[in-house]
Design an enzyme around this catalytic site. Structure first.
Site, PDB file in Angstrom:
ATOM      1  N   ASP A  21      18.476  34.047  63.382  1.00  0.00           N
ATOM      2  CA  ASP A  21      17.072  33.674  63.501  1.00  0.00           C
ATOM      3  C   ASP A  21      16.408  33.835  62.144  1.00  0.00           C
ATOM      4  O   ASP A  21      16.429  34.909  61.558  1.00  0.00           O
ATOM      5  CB  ASP A  21      16.402  34.586  64.537  1.00  0.00           C
ATOM      6  CG  ASP A  21      15.031  34.116  64.982  1.00  0.00           C
ATOM      7  OD1 ASP A  21      14.389  33.359  64.227  1.00  0.00           O
ATOM      8  OD2 ASP A  21      14.604  34.524  66.073  1.00  0.00           O
ATOM      9  N   HIS A  73      13.137  33.003  61.559  1.00  0.00           N
ATOM     10  CA  HIS A  73      11.685  32.991  61.729  1.00  0.00           C
ATOM     11  C   HIS A  73      11.093  34.264  61.131  1.00  0.00           C
ATOM     12  O   HIS A  73      11.211  35.334  61.699  1.00  0.00           O
ATOM     13  CB  HIS A  73      11.323  32.872  63.212  1.00  0.00           C
ATOM     14  CG  HIS A  73      11.711  31.555  63.784  1.00  0.00           C
ATOM     15  ND1 HIS A  73      12.946  31.349  64.355  1.00  0.00           N
ATOM     16  CD2 HIS A  73      11.045  30.388  63.864  1.00  0.00           C
ATOM     17  CE1 HIS A  73      13.016  30.092  64.778  1.00  0.00           C
ATOM     18  NE2 HIS A  73      11.875  29.484  64.492  1.00  0.00           N
TER      19      HIS A  73
END
Length: 136
Positions: free
Chosen positions: A15, A17
């Protein structure tokens, strides 16, 4: 002399983000915590190693792409094996793929060993406030 509470912060799994991670980092620093920010793409063992290295009081994990469910199974066991199973564990974000009832997701992550679960919560200040109280 007061000692700052030590926090390890990072994003679990594949991930990238980083926006919420950065905002939480800034909020924790502003609240007076020492923060070791691992950034993105971390495994459970990355969190354990950092927690041991900085003598962390708490570990805060985030997942925005929904991979938290996969990466966090038996999360506390990693800390138990390292001899730090009493550490405070938080997780927040969009933790699972698809839409699910929040109570189901919270129960799932509590079964993985997390003390607090912030599923799709938008208030970082609320998490910082709760963390401050939990660390008293």
């Amino acid at each position: 002399m007061l000692t700052k509470k030590r926090i390890v912060l990072g994003v679990i799994g594949n991930d990238t983000h980083v926006v919420a991670n950065r905002i939480l980092y800034l909020g924790l620093k502003e609240a007076g915590f020492f923060v070791c920010n691992l950034g993105t793409n971390n495994t459970p063992d990355d969190f354990v190693e950092a927690a041991c290295e900085v003598s962390a009081d708490a570990v805060l994990v985030s997942s925005i792409n929904g991979e938290g469910e996969y990466w966090c199974v038996n999360f506390r066991e990693h800390f138990h094996k390292a001899g730090i199973d009493k550490i405070l564990l938080y997780i927040g974000g969009n933790l699972v793929v698809g839409e699910r009832d929040s109570s189901e997701v919270i129960n799932l992550f509590e079964s993985y060993g997390f003390d607090r679960v912030f599923y799709q919560t938008r208030s970082i200040s609320n998490a910082v406030e709760i963390l401050s109280k939990d660390l008293l």
